[in-house]
Design a protein around this motif. Structure first.
Motif, PDB file in Angstrom:
ATOM      1  N   GLU A 113      34.752 -28.601 124.775  1.00 20.79           N
ATOM      2  CA  GLU A 113      34.870 -29.216 126.108  1.00 20.79           C
ATOM      3  C   GLU A 113      33.948 -28.627 126.844  1.00 20.79           C
ATOM      4  OE1 GLU A 113      37.495 -28.323 123.966  1.00 20.79           O
ATOM      5  OE2 GLU A 113      38.256 -30.203 123.715  1.00 20.79           O
ATOM      6  N   ALA A 152      30.353 -29.950 126.132  1.00 24.33           N
ATOM      7  CA  ALA A 152      30.472 -31.375 126.747  1.00 24.33           C
ATOM      8  C   ALA A 152      30.050 -31.263 128.472  1.00 24.33           C
ATOM      9  CB  ALA A 152      31.422 -32.176 126.355  1.00 24.33           C
ATOM     10  N   THR A 189      26.655 -32.660 130.102  1.00 20.63           N
ATOM     11  CA  THR A 189      26.816 -33.648 130.996  1.00 20.63           C
ATOM     12  C   THR A 189      25.970 -33.179 132.513  1.00 20.63           C
ATOM     13  OG1 THR A 189      28.663 -34.522 130.300  1.00 20.63           O
ATOM     14  CG2 THR A 189      28.298 -34.943 132.543  1.00 20.63           C
ATOM     15  N   VAL A 198      28.023 -36.727 128.397  1.00 17.51           N
ATOM     16  CA  VAL A 198      28.810 -36.872 127.442  1.00 17.51           C
ATOM     17  C   VAL A 198      30.006 -37.730 127.500  1.00 17.51           C
ATOM     18  CG1 VAL A 198      30.312 -35.502 125.686  1.00 17.51           C
ATOM     19  CG2 VAL A 198      28.093 -34.634 126.556  1.00 17.51           C
ATOM     20  N   VAL A 215      34.694 -36.833 123.970  1.00 13.80           N
ATOM     21  CA  VAL A 215      34.639 -35.660 122.952  1.00 13.80           C
ATOM     22  C   VAL A 215      36.021 -36.123 122.149  1.00 13.80           C
ATOM     23  CG1 VAL A 215      35.118 -33.141 122.353  1.00 13.80           C
ATOM     24  CG2 VAL A 215      33.840 -33.952 124.387  1.00 13.80           C
ATOM     25  N   LEU A 250      31.122 -35.094 119.774  1.00  9.63           N
ATOM     26  CA  LEU A 250      30.568 -35.370 121.283  1.00  9.63           C
ATOM     27  C   LEU A 250      29.880 -36.646 121.214  1.00  9.63           C
ATOM     28  CD1 LEU A 250      31.015 -32.328 121.233  1.00  9.63           C
ATOM     29  CD2 LEU A 250      29.330 -32.179 122.838  1.00  9.63           C
TER      30      LEU A 250
END
Ligand SMILES: [Zn+2]
Lengths: 346, 802
Positions: free
Chosen positions: B20, B23, B27, B33, B36, B165
């Protein structure tokens, strides 16, 4: 005679008191104060009196007359008020019935958003530019650093009319057109609201026609921080001071660096929900620093001038702001939809 | 691009970063992203089972009764409907209490009378997309390798504990269409090292050049390399490899094909494996196709080629559509023993055109289109050859044959600290910038405060200083850049007079009760030309998406009638709409059409509706005319406006008028013809359409106060009987010209047609107001003028009505 006058006074005052309306009161007036009335009669008989008594009785008669007169006037006022009160009573209406409608139309919600943006940017020293919707391939793509066969042209699948003409896919062609008009000299500060077209099937979230607002600032010393500040101002104006804003790097061929702007989701306050796809953020617009190729092609020296540009999807703003769930509502003109945008909002 | 978190570990250590967080950081620094995905999160109690026996279900012709060893004391009985289930298989078993894909819980139960204590699963049932499941298992259960340990959890076996991802890669960041590219990006964000895969190819005695030669005749193929691997044994790939491909969204086929896809994902370099024995020659020739030349691609489709399509040939005929898809004839099959491995560099534009024309998009074409790193062409081939040797038992022949004419110019970008800060509005220190350049793993020299940066070939998107500014800005963090407003020369923001007046137009029409509408600019050929005052040249789309939106409109009214009909169908009976929008007049092919802004409106139903006091006013011609008169007065145009009765296609011939401004037609108003109304499914609609430019481009005068008259005027009425055809406008003109200076105002106060006048006649009554600003008029003076007026009316055939 004195007694007679006193008697008459009492008699008249009683009649005045008992008068029920203006008509009766007037009868009393005529009866006691008229030329043929009893007081006059008493005065006529004054010849029989001793000369020294005459002025006394005369004065008394005048007093009586004045007293009656005064009392009549007082009574008249009371009765008149009574008449008005009765009349008003009769005129009483049902104030709960609806009033006569004054029918007013109102702006389309897209116009509402555009005018609000226009007013904001006019306040920041911008003017409003407008341009053709049927564009040349050059202005729609090439002048924006999108040469033929550039893969990013796929992003904007377009309606061509001929080899060289198409319905503009964004309001960005006005960047080049406006810069050309300025002949290499800043400052340029415009926004361009207008219709744009893309090859999309119409559904709840897609429309082959939609509206954009382009912004362009070119001057000496324009910084990326100016873009951030300007867009933050816009985002807060549109969505409220309490929204958080985040800036993400992105890609547009005509800006470098490029940025996309998200605001914190109003529905879940950033915790994640269906509207923001669980991210807590909603994308609202894109922009960036004008690519030196774009400046150069439009006659500006990128060593001297820098600039920023941005593009706002008007439908998207309106949908997020008002919670509209289907983009087609903007184009079907159901009056039950349109009328909802009449009230003033701050 | 789907990026497996576990796979990424092979190239960069992300063990201290959660998927997480990874991601989120990716981003925020440039690559969005979108999702996930953690398949395993939704699954539980799924283990490896061994099918001990498999018998027919007595009450079903397709169900089987299986005894399955799941590592417990006793085998369990499971009823299975998969066509490919068989004794001896290692399978995926969802035990009682398990949760599988789609949030389905497995319960103890009976199926057609037989006990079933679990479920043998397909990959789809674990949440895999059917598109990535190997073909042989696509319609049944997934069969695990024979040596799989019974009773063990399938999560790590099938990488269900992985996180995937989904990266949305913009056109400029094609470098991240590979695992190594994503690893570099991750390393730059977190300041980590990148580990590159090794390719150790065992040395062979034989030389590849004895097997094949390569040649390119086209500039669109500047690099073509070939390797040959002998004694290959085709079979399924090991599970770890299949897992990685499936996580990346690619269906496993066989070991050789899977390896080419694996290396494509790893390096971003497309590879193609031919069956050497079916190649048809010992020569690879890359050339443009002959017009009309035919070949059958891997998907079994026969393609007719065009001269601009780049093809790989065996010297005679095409064996592959270069960079897009291989040919069916030379495909690697189960009996293939010698593999010809292609690694090449094709021109992106050429591949894009071919891919679009043939409607074929592949992992290879999507990478060539956006560009690849030319330095990886050979690296990837070495890596794939080594893997084939390792996993398919092949022998890699010595060397590589190549056509290589690509000259790669090294790219250097110069950036200066103060220019960076001036551009971004930041106050970065030299150290901060240097740290960012280091994290990107770019080599550089620093002279005073100027960096000369050598851009590695893997970042072919960076060519100018602004590209470097973006790299610095995104790794510094866009959120850390200050927020300011432009400081330079002040400018005056304003609306043009046209734009201001357009707002006034909206104000007036909305004040008159009309709602602003918006309709589409594209219309149908049928509606084009309807309600037009003059014929326009059409502006048609080359390839419309539908008949309704095939041509640009030349009038606005048709779509407003559609909107009225839409409302009518929803029982909205009283509707008043206006629209300000462009219409388009063609000016010849390849010439931009003339775009003219129009103001149009459509009204129907009640204009006033106040029922309890009995006030209902239905929209009629005069409602619309009144609205327009108000508008013209607001725009200072009333003096120059005239109405002329008109016959316009689609309009009621008796209730339609052209509007003229200073003797030029600027539009019309009136009632829609009943036949046209029927076509649109509307009734009693009154419309108007005006050329807005002609109204708004007239310069408005500034206002001057006129003194309020001190002397009262005198009014006189005159009632006359005239032929019905005589218009009030004509009579008014007669009165005005006879009335002279003293006559200040003329108003119709009565129009009568009926029993009290002769047939074909009507009575019209006017009020005339006479006055003089300087003095009080005498009756005699007024009488004299008024008699002239009456006389003039009589001369025009009017009879005085007593
Ligand atoms: Zn949310």
């Amino acid at each position: 005679m004195k007694e007679r006058l006193e008697e008459l006074k009492l008699e008249a005052l009683a009649k005045i008191e008992s008068s029920q309306d203006l008509k009766q009161l007037n009868e009393v007036r005529v009866a006691y104060l008229g030329k043929k009335g009893p007081i006059t009669e008493v005065l006529r008989g004054m010849g029989k009196l001793a000369p020294e008594e005459r002025p006394v009785i005369g004065a008394l008669a005048n007093d009586v007359r004045a007293a009656i007169q005064e009392q009549i006037e007082a009574k008249q006022k009371v009765l008149e008020e009574q008449v008005i009160a009765e009349k008003l009573q009769k005129e009483s209406i049902d104030i709960t019935l609806p009033g006569r409608p004054v029918v007013q139309g109102n702006h389309h919600p897209l116009t509402k958003v555009i005018e609000e943006a226009e007013n904001l940017f006019i306040g920041l020293g911008y003017t409003i530019a407008e341009g053709p919707e049927v564009e040349t391939d050059y202005y729609n793509f090439e002048a924006l650093n999108l040469p033929k066969d550039h893969p990013a042209r796929d992003m904007q699948d377009s309606f061509y009319i001929s080899e060289e003409l198409l319905l503009r896919t964004h309001t960005s062609p006005m960047q080049a057109r406006t810069m050309e008009k300025h002949e290499g000299k800043g400052p340029v500060k415009i926004i361009v609201p207008g219709k744009v077209y893309r090859r999309d099937d119409d559904d709840a979230t897609h429309s082959h026609q939609f509206m954009q607002i382009e912004g362009l600032v070119v001057d000496e010393g324009i910084r990326m921080s100016d873009l951030k500040g300007t867009l933050a101002l816009f985002a807060k104006k549109m969505f409220g001071e309490d929204r958080d804003i985040r800036y993400r790097p992105s890609f547009f061929p005509f800006t470098e660096p490029s940025v996309e702007i998200d605001i914190s989701c109003k529905i879940c306050n950033g915790d994640g929900c269906n509207v923001c796809k669980g991210t807590g953020w909603i994308e609202i617009l894109g922009g960036g620093m004008v690519h030196p190729n774009v400046l150069r092609m439009s006659g500006f020296d990128p060593e001297k001038y820098t600039g920023f540009a941005f593009g706002i999807g008007v439908e998207r703003i309106a949908m997020l702001r008002y919670g509209i769930d289907d983009i087609r509502h903007f184009y079907t003109n159901d009056v039950r939809f349109l009328k909802q945008f009449a009230p003033y909002e701050s | 691009m789907l990026v497996s978190y576990k796979w990424l570990q092979d190239y960069v250590d992300v063990s201290d970063i959660s998927p997480e967080e990874l991601a989120e950081k990716i981003t925020r620094s440039g690559i969005e992203v979108e999702e996930v995905e953690k398949k395993g999160e939704k699954l539980k109690k799924i283990v490896v089972g061994h099918v001990l026996s498999c018998e027919e279900h007595p009450n079903s012709d397709h169900l089987k009764i299986c005894q399955v060893d799941v590592g417990e004391e006793e085998p369990i009985q499971i009823i299975c409907g998969a066509p490919n289930v068989a004794a001896g298989q290692k399978v995926i078993v969802a035990l009682v209490g398990a949760r599988i894909g789609g949030n389905i819980k497995i319960k103890r139960g009976k199926i057609r009378g037989e006990v079933s204590n679990g479920m043998i699963c397909s990959l789809q049932e674990l949440g895999f997309d059917g598109k990535v499941v190997p073909k042989e298992y696509a319609d049944g259960i997934f069969v695990l390798p024979e040596d799989t340990q019974v009773g063990t959890d399938v999560f790590s076996l099938l990488n269900l504990d992985d996180a995937v991802l989904e990266l949305s890669i913009t056109a400029n960041r094609a470098d991240c269409m590979s695992m190594i590219g994503v690893a570099y990006e991750t390393a730059a964000i977190f300041g980590k090292e990148v580990k590159l895969p090794a390719a150790n190819v065992p040395v062979s005695e034989e030389k590849v050049s004895d097997y094949i030669s390569v040649r390119s005749e086209s500039d669109d193929c500047p690099i073509y390399t070939a390797k040959v691997i002998k004694n290959v044994k085709i079979g399924p790939s090991p599970l770890w490899l299949q897992n990685k491909l499936m996580a990346a969204g690619i269906r496993p086929h066989n070991n050789v094909v899977d390896i080419t896809n694996y290396v494509l994902l790893e390096y971003g370099q497309p590879l193609h494996a031919f069956d050497y024995d079916r190649f048809g020659s010992k020569e690879v020739l890359v050339r443009k196709a002959y017009e009309g030349e035919k070949m059958v691609t891997l998907d079994g489709t026969e393609r007719t080629l065009r001269q601009e399509d780049l093809v790989i040939t065996n010297g005679k005929e095409p064996v592959a559509l270069a960079g897009v898809m291989g040919g069916l004839d030379s495909e690697v099959r189960d009996d293939t023993t010698t593999v010809l491995l292609e690694s090449a560099y094709f021109n992106g534009t050429s591949i894009r055109r071919t891919s679009r024309y043939h409607g074929l998009r592949s992992e290879a074409s999507s990478r060539y289109e956006r560009g690849i790193d030319p330095t990886r062409v050979r690296l990837a081939a070495e890596r794939a050859a080594a893997l084939i040797a390792e996993l398919a038992g092949g022998e890699v022949l010595e060397g590589t044959v190549a056509h290589d004419e690509l000259v790669v110019e090294p790219v250097t970008v110069k950036v200066e600290l103060n220019k960076i800060n001036n551009f971004l509005g930041t106050s970065l220190s030299l150290q901060e910038v240097e740290d960012i350049v280091k994290k990107l793993q770019f080599t550089y020299t620093l002279d005073n405060e100027t960096f000369v940066i050598e851009i590695p070939s893997r970042r072919w998107d960076i060519t100018i200083q602004e590209d470097m500014y973006e790299e610095i800005a995104r790794l510094y963090g866009y959120d850390n850049i200050p927020t300011t407003l432009p400081e330079g020369q002040q400018t005056l923001g304003h609306l043009t007079p046209y734009q201001q007046k357009r707002r006034v137009v909206r104000e007036v029409l909305e004040g008159a009760g009309l709602l602003q509408a918006t309709t589409y600019s594209l219309t149908s050929k049928e509606k084009f030309g309807q309600f037009a005052l003059q014929p326009a040249e059409p502006v048609e789309l080359a390839m419309p998406m539908s008949e309704e939106h095939a041509i640009l409109r030349d009038t606005v009214i048709p779509h407003l009638l559609d909107s009225i009909a839409y409302n009518r169908a929803r029982k909205n009976a009283d509707v008043g709409l206006f629209e300000i929008g462009k219409v388009y007049y063609g000016k010849g092919a390849n010439v931009q059409p003339e775009e003219v802004e129009h103001l149009a409106g459509a009204l129907t139903g009640l204009y006033v509706n106040h029922p309890w006091q009995g006030e209902k006013v239905t929209v009629d011609f005069y409602t619309v005319k009144g609205i327009l008169e108000t508008l013209f007065a607001r725009l200072q145009l009333a003096q120059g406006i005239r109405y002329e009765k008109a016959e316009i296609d689609g309009m009621h011939p008796g209730q339609t008028a052209k509007v003229l401004l200073n003797d030029e037609v600027v539009g019309f108003l009136g009632k829609v013809h009943p036949t046209r109304e029927k076509e649109y499914d509307v009734k009693n609609v009154f419309v108007f359409e005006l050329d807005l430019g002609k109204l708004l481009n007239i310069e408005s005068k500034s206002l001057t106060y006129t003194k309020i008259p001190k002397f009262p005027g005198i009014t006189r009425d005159v009632a006359i009987v005239v032929d019905q055809g005589k218009s009030a406008g004509e009579l008014k003109d007669i009165i005005v010209s006879a009335g002279g200076q003293l006559l200040k105002d003329v108003n119709v106060f009565d129009v009568y047609i009926g029993e009290k006048v002769e047939e074909n006649k009507k009575s019209v009554a006017f009020t005339l107001r006479y006055s003089d600003t300087e003095r009080t008029l005498t009756d005699d003076e007024v009488n004299q003028v008024h008699e002239k007026v009456v006389e003039a009316l009589q001369n025009a055939g009017a009879e005085l009505r007593m």
